[in-house]
Enzyme design. Structure first.
Site, PDB file in Angstrom:
ATOM      1  N   ARG A 164       0.966  -0.724  -0.289  1.00  0.00           N
ATOM      2  CA  ARG A 164      -0.086  -0.045   0.418  1.00  0.00           C
ATOM      3  C   ARG A 164       1.060   1.477  -0.096  1.00  0.00           C
ATOM      4  O   ARG A 164       2.174   1.483   0.813  1.00  0.00           O
ATOM      5  CB  ARG A 164      -0.560   0.103   0.968  1.00  0.00           C
ATOM      6  CG  ARG A 164      -2.225  -0.785   1.772  1.00  0.00           C
ATOM      7  CD  ARG A 164      -2.994  -0.860   2.336  1.00  0.00           C
ATOM      8  NE  ARG A 164      -1.966  -1.224   3.370  1.00  0.00           N
ATOM      9  CZ  ARG A 164      -2.013  -0.833   4.434  1.00  0.00           C
ATOM     10  NH1 ARG A 164      -2.051   0.638   4.231  1.00  0.00           N
ATOM     11  NH2 ARG A 164      -1.211  -1.166   6.015  1.00  0.00           N
ATOM     12  N   TYR A 194      -1.619  -3.209  -7.245  1.00  0.00           N
ATOM     13  CA  TYR A 194      -1.057  -3.377  -6.042  1.00  0.00           C
ATOM     14  C   TYR A 194      -2.726  -4.416  -5.127  1.00  0.00           C
ATOM     15  O   TYR A 194      -3.022  -3.161  -4.944  1.00  0.00           O
ATOM     16  CB  TYR A 194      -0.088  -3.466  -5.143  1.00  0.00           C
ATOM     17  CG  TYR A 194       0.436  -4.391  -3.943  1.00  0.00           C
ATOM     18  CD1 TYR A 194       0.824  -5.476  -3.727  1.00  0.00           C
ATOM     19  CD2 TYR A 194      -0.230  -4.014  -2.712  1.00  0.00           C
ATOM     20  CE1 TYR A 194       0.549  -6.552  -2.562  1.00  0.00           C
ATOM     21  CE2 TYR A 194       0.025  -4.885  -1.410  1.00  0.00           C
ATOM     22  CZ  TYR A 194       0.309  -5.971  -1.477  1.00  0.00           C
ATOM     23  OH  TYR A 194       0.287  -6.783  -0.643  1.00  0.00           O
ATOM     24  N   LYS A 233      -9.548  -2.443   1.298  1.00  0.00           N
ATOM     25  CA  LYS A 233      -9.629  -1.304   2.436  1.00  0.00           C
ATOM     26  C   LYS A 233      -9.977   0.171   2.189  1.00  0.00           C
ATOM     27  O   LYS A 233     -10.758   0.363   2.632  1.00  0.00           O
ATOM     28  CB  LYS A 233      -7.312  -1.121   2.188  1.00  0.00           C
ATOM     29  CG  LYS A 233      -7.002  -2.260   2.932  1.00  0.00           C
ATOM     30  CD  LYS A 233      -6.838  -2.902   4.806  1.00  0.00           C
ATOM     31  CE  LYS A 233      -5.691  -3.765   4.583  1.00  0.00           C
ATOM     32  NZ  LYS A 233      -6.549  -4.460   5.373  1.00  0.00           N
ATOM     33  N   HIS A 244     -10.566  -2.495  11.418  1.00  0.00           N
ATOM     34  CA  HIS A 244      -9.384  -3.130  10.804  1.00  0.00           C
ATOM     35  C   HIS A 244      -9.289  -4.386  12.109  1.00  0.00           C
ATOM     36  O   HIS A 244      -8.079  -4.166  12.836  1.00  0.00           O
ATOM     37  CB  HIS A 244      -8.451  -2.449  10.832  1.00  0.00           C
ATOM     38  CG  HIS A 244      -6.690  -3.227  10.283  1.00  0.00           C
ATOM     39  ND1 HIS A 244      -5.964  -2.855   9.961  1.00  0.00           N
ATOM     40  CD2 HIS A 244      -7.083  -3.887   8.516  1.00  0.00           C
ATOM     41  CE1 HIS A 244      -4.934  -3.410   9.181  1.00  0.00           C
ATOM     42  NE2 HIS A 244      -6.136  -4.561   8.852  1.00  0.00           N
ATOM     43  N   SER A 302      -1.665  -3.542  10.379  1.00  0.00           N
ATOM     44  CA  SER A 302      -0.765  -4.228   9.260  1.00  0.00           C
ATOM     45  C   SER A 302       0.255  -5.239   9.843  1.00  0.00           C
ATOM     46  O   SER A 302       1.466  -4.606   9.950  1.00  0.00           O
ATOM     47  CB  SER A 302      -0.630  -3.821   7.565  1.00  0.00           C
ATOM     48  OG  SER A 302      -2.030  -3.091   7.381  1.00  0.00           O
ATOM     49  N   CYS A 350       1.232  -7.273  11.507  1.00  0.00           N
ATOM     50  CA  CYS A 350       1.054  -7.757  13.217  1.00  0.00           C
ATOM     51  C   CYS A 350       0.061  -8.989  14.376  1.00  0.00           C
ATOM     52  O   CYS A 350      -0.231  -8.901  15.173  1.00  0.00           O
ATOM     53  CB  CYS A 350       0.814  -6.970  14.009  1.00  0.00           C
ATOM     54  SG  CYS A 350       1.800  -5.124  13.600  1.00  0.00           S
ATOM     55  N   ASN A 389      -3.507 -14.824  11.820  1.00  0.00           N
ATOM     56  CA  ASN A 389      -2.471 -15.446  12.825  1.00  0.00           C
ATOM     57  C   ASN A 389      -3.292 -16.184  13.605  1.00  0.00           C
ATOM     58  O   ASN A 389      -3.525 -17.409  13.945  1.00  0.00           O
ATOM     59  CB  ASN A 389      -0.978 -15.519  12.868  1.00  0.00           C
ATOM     60  CG  ASN A 389       0.286 -16.245  11.875  1.00  0.00           C
ATOM     61  OD1 ASN A 389       0.226 -17.076  12.250  1.00  0.00           O
ATOM     62  ND2 ASN A 389       0.684 -15.209  10.879  1.00  0.00           N
ATOM     63  N   ASP A 436      -9.697 -10.328   8.683  1.00  0.00           N
ATOM     64  CA  ASP A 436      -8.656  -8.630   8.798  1.00  0.00           C
ATOM     65  C   ASP A 436      -9.643  -7.739   8.978  1.00  0.00           C
ATOM     66  O   ASP A 436      -9.682  -6.799   9.562  1.00  0.00           O
ATOM     67  CB  ASP A 436      -8.223  -8.562   6.852  1.00  0.00           C
ATOM     68  CG  ASP A 436      -7.163  -7.554   6.433  1.00  0.00           C
ATOM     69  OD1 ASP A 436      -6.171  -7.418   7.227  1.00  0.00           O
ATOM     70  OD2 ASP A 436      -8.130  -6.838   5.484  1.00  0.00           O
ATOM     71  N   ARG A 496       2.171 -11.677   0.000  1.00  0.00           N
ATOM     72  CA  ARG A 496       0.830 -12.577  -0.045  1.00  0.00           C
ATOM     73  C   ARG A 496       0.503 -13.223  -0.905  1.00  0.00           C
ATOM     74  O   ARG A 496       0.309 -13.858  -2.241  1.00  0.00           O
ATOM     75  CB  ARG A 496      -0.220 -11.000  -0.316  1.00  0.00           C
ATOM     76  CG  ARG A 496       0.098 -10.394   0.454  1.00  0.00           C
ATOM     77  CD  ARG A 496      -0.279 -10.305   1.432  1.00  0.00           C
ATOM     78  NE  ARG A 496       0.159  -8.966   3.135  1.00  0.00           N
ATOM     79  CZ  ARG A 496      -0.504  -8.454   3.711  1.00  0.00           C
ATOM     80  NH1 ARG A 496      -1.219  -8.545   4.417  1.00  0.00           N
ATOM     81  NH2 ARG A 496       0.034  -7.068   3.858  1.00  0.00           N
ATOM     82  N   ARG A 513       2.867  -4.062  17.301  1.00  0.00           N
ATOM     83  CA  ARG A 513       3.833  -4.649  17.773  1.00  0.00           C
ATOM     84  C   ARG A 513       4.825  -3.682  18.210  1.00  0.00           C
ATOM     85  O   ARG A 513       5.867  -2.834  17.872  1.00  0.00           O
ATOM     86  CB  ARG A 513       4.344  -5.281  16.066  1.00  0.00           C
ATOM     87  CG  ARG A 513       5.573  -6.037  16.041  1.00  0.00           C
ATOM     88  CD  ARG A 513       6.035  -5.525  14.014  1.00  0.00           C
ATOM     89  NE  ARG A 513       5.232  -6.593  13.508  1.00  0.00           N
ATOM     90  CZ  ARG A 513       5.470  -8.411  13.370  1.00  0.00           C
ATOM     91  NH1 ARG A 513       7.394  -8.429  13.592  1.00  0.00           N
ATOM     92  NH2 ARG A 513       4.838  -8.651  12.611  1.00  0.00           N
TER      93      ARG A 513
END
Ligand code: GTP
Ligand code: MN
Ligand code: MN
Length: 608
Positions: free
Chosen positions: A80, A219, A228, A248, A270, A272, A276, A295, A388, A419
């Site tokens: 981005r 992208y 987004k 988000h 993003s 972080c 997962n 997301d 990605r 983070r």
């Protein structure tokens, strides 16, 4: 501009929606494509477009995975572009200090010239899509015009699109206009390049007219406009006006060994850990985790006053590096099922993909994300750090059956994390909604490769939304605070987490990934007051014994104690940096409640 020029009349439009037809005609006249295709979202169309992409050299078919493709972008078009992202509200003040602003008329004037003739030699695709379940009470439709086959096939994975949407998008139905061009017109006979784009890029949003104009990039976050641009930036404005929240956030269903189910949402910046956590394989016996979203969450009040979350997307656009059978087996199983696109990962010589963290040792030879031969001795990453995978959510073995439920799922707890090497403990429960909103408003994180620019710099990223806000951040905070004023509201508890705190040796203090369920378990037990906690100036923290650390060895437990510590000096330094952040918002728009929260935090720290 004409009403219905011949260009459109010659194609079979699957709609009689005048607003769509005249807009398509207008854009066609401006951008001059060779042909117009209305996408039906069918399997045959996927086959056709992916064959075109293979022909152009954009896609390399993978032989190790069914119907899957590898591609590399232009090396300058990998993330981005926040410095080229604009909120073009009518008043500059409404974009706020965190957004780039250009007057909407000026932006339209400048971009119109970029769009003029931009699709020459290309096909213009018209993609109807719906963010969220198709049979939602108030479905949010978009139509994306694009000259990129890559975008068209990616949108088919990431959104509900095609014939099913054309059918519902009847005359007069509202939709968000999403205009996209890679900005690389072809002269007659000019050969295409594998990844067309322009060095000039604009990702522009017009919040009042609910339009998106994107130019120059192919992208993901810049070009797949449902994600987004629509589901966060434009939707945040819709949410402000209609009384809901576009966030988000991942959405996760957790079931305890006793069979108690809770849904949680979590916002991390993003790269972080949302994807997962959304696909968590719990390290604790008897716990089940199921994925609702990874997301974006749209949170609306239900009739019972609780916040219900819907995942507006239909696919995952996940960070590849670090995703492996050990850290995220569900993501690996999802992509194994095929129907996926891999962008800027490495490729093996036997038709599979690879990235750092997929396996412990890399293959002896690879094709890297530059398309160059790579060996472990090359000394550069084989996959781009922001490479990605794009894959359908329904292939995920951990997907919850509710993922497509138009009513959404009731959220019991919201987690905000970033983070941070220091300061922020593994988990803290906030005192109440206002304190929770305060904590989220000062969320911070070290920057990652998900956005162009320097990596590893601490910045404030309130609610993990700073790159995705469609309006003034101070008004956004006021909107969050106002949730508590809604009659009968039964709001979730808010927690702060940090999986990324490090010891003096630079190692992570917390094992993370599947072990994160230990932290979630404590939080859920706090909902009915069952778990032990101690009060600190920043919130309630687990006592050393309150976290279920079954199976962790003594050394790991020692590190957890450090991960849970609240260092008063670090926090005093933090409040000074929060002062700067709040000062940048401007006193007229920062809700007084938040300033009071900051003062109260300073007082608690001083008294400790
Ligand atoms: P976006 O999709 O860009 O919004 O990011 P995301 O929040 O979904 O991030 P993701 O889950 O893809 O994680 C990004 C990186 O963080 C990967 O390299 C992961 O390996 C790493 N990561 C995720 N969870 C953990 C964790 O619990 N502990 C540690 N140490 N790393 C993690
Ligand atoms: Mn994201
Ligand atoms: Mn993700």
């Amino acid at each position: 501009m004409t009403d219905h020029p011949d260009a459109v009349a010659t194609v079979q439009a699957p709609t009689e929606h005048d607003g769509i037809l005249s807009w398509v005609a207008e854009v066609a006249e401006l951008t001059a494509p060779d042909r117009i295709v209305f996408c039906d979202g069918s399997r045959a169309e996927w086959d056709r477009l992916s064959a075109v992409l293979v022909d152009k050299g954009t896609f390399v078919p993978l032989t190790a995975k069914p119907d899957s493709f590898w591609c590399v972008s232009d090396p300058e078009d990998v993330a981005r572009v926040e410095d080229r992202t604009f909120i073009c509200s009518e008043n500059r003040a409404d974009a706020g200090p965190t957004n780039n602003w250009v007057d909407p008329l000026d932006m339209r004037t400048v971009m119109t010239e970029h769009y003029r003739g931009a699709m020459a030699g290309r096909t213009m695709y018209v993609i109807a899509f719906c963010m969220g379940p198709l049979d939602a009470e108030d479905p949010k439709y978009g139509v994306q015009i694009t000259d990129s086959e890559y975008v068209a096939v990616s949108m088919r994975i990431m959104t509900r699109s095609g014939a099913q949407v054309w059918e519902k998008l009847t005359a007069g139905t509202d939709f968000v206009k999403c205009l996209h061009s890679v900005g690389a017109p072809l002269g007659s006979g000019q050969a295409d390049v594998p990844w067309p784009c322009d060095t000039t890029k604009y990702i522009s949003h017009f919040p009042e007219s609910r339009e998106i104009w994107s130019y120059g990039s192919g992208y993901g976050g810049n070009a797949l406009l449902g994600k987004k641009c629509f589901a966060l930036r434009i939707a945040s404005v819709l949410g402000r006006d209609e009384g809901w929240l576009a966030e988000h956030m991942l959405i996760l269903k957790l079931t305890s060994p006793q069979g108690n189910t809770h849904y949680i949402a979590a916002a991390f910046p993003s790269s972080c850990g949302k994807t997962n956590l959304a696909m968590l394989e719990p390290a604790l016996e008897g716990w089940t985790a199921e994925t609702v979203g990874d997301d974006i969450a749209w949170l609306r009040f239900g009739p019972d006053g609780r916040l219900y979350a819907v995942n507006p997307e239909a696919g995952f656009f996940g960070v590849a590096p670090g995703t492996g059978a050990k850290t995220n087996p569900n993501a690996i199983a999802t992509i194994e099922a095929g129907n996926s696109i891999f962008t800027n990962t490495a490729r093996t010589l036997d038709g599979d993909i690879w990235w750092e963290g997929l396996t412990d040792t890399p293959p002896a030879r690879l094709v890297d994300w530059h398309g160059q031969e790579w060996t472990p001795k090359s000394g550069t990453p084989a996959a781009h750090p922001n490479s990605r995978y794009c894959t359908p959510i329904e292939q995920c073995p951990s997907v919850a059956p509710e993922w497509d439920d138009p009513a959404g799922v009731p959220i019991s707890a919201i987690f905000f994390g970033g983070r941070r090497k220091t300061t922020i403990p593994l988990i803290a429960e906030t005192f109440d909604w206002a304190h929770g909103v305060f904590t989220a408003s000062v969320l911070s994180s070290e920057t990652t490769a998900a956005a162009a620019g320097q990596v590893g710099v601490v910045r404030r990223d309130p609610m993990a939304m700073v790159p995705f806000l469609g309006y003034h951040v101070g008004d956004y905070f006021a909107h969050w605070l106002s949730m508590a004023e809604r009659e009968g509201a039964r709001l979730p508890k808010i927690f702060q987490v940090n999986w990324f705190r490090r010891g003096a040796d630079g190692q992570f203090l917390w094992p993370g990934f599947g072990d994160n369920v230990r932290v979630l378990k404590w939080a859920l037990e706090r909902l009915d007051g069952a778990a032990e906690a101690i009060e600190t100036p920043i919130g309630y923290l687990p006592t050393a014994d309150a976290l279920d650390l079954t199976g962790l060895d003594a050394a790991a437990r020692d590190l957890v104690r450090h991960a849970l510590s609240v260092d008063i000096d670090e926090w005093i330094a933090e409040t000074a940096s929060i002062d700067d952040w709040y000062a940048s918002i401007g006193g007229d728009r920062l809700p007084g409640t938040l300033r009071e929260q900051l003062t109260a935090l300073k007082l608690r720290l001083a008294q400790t």
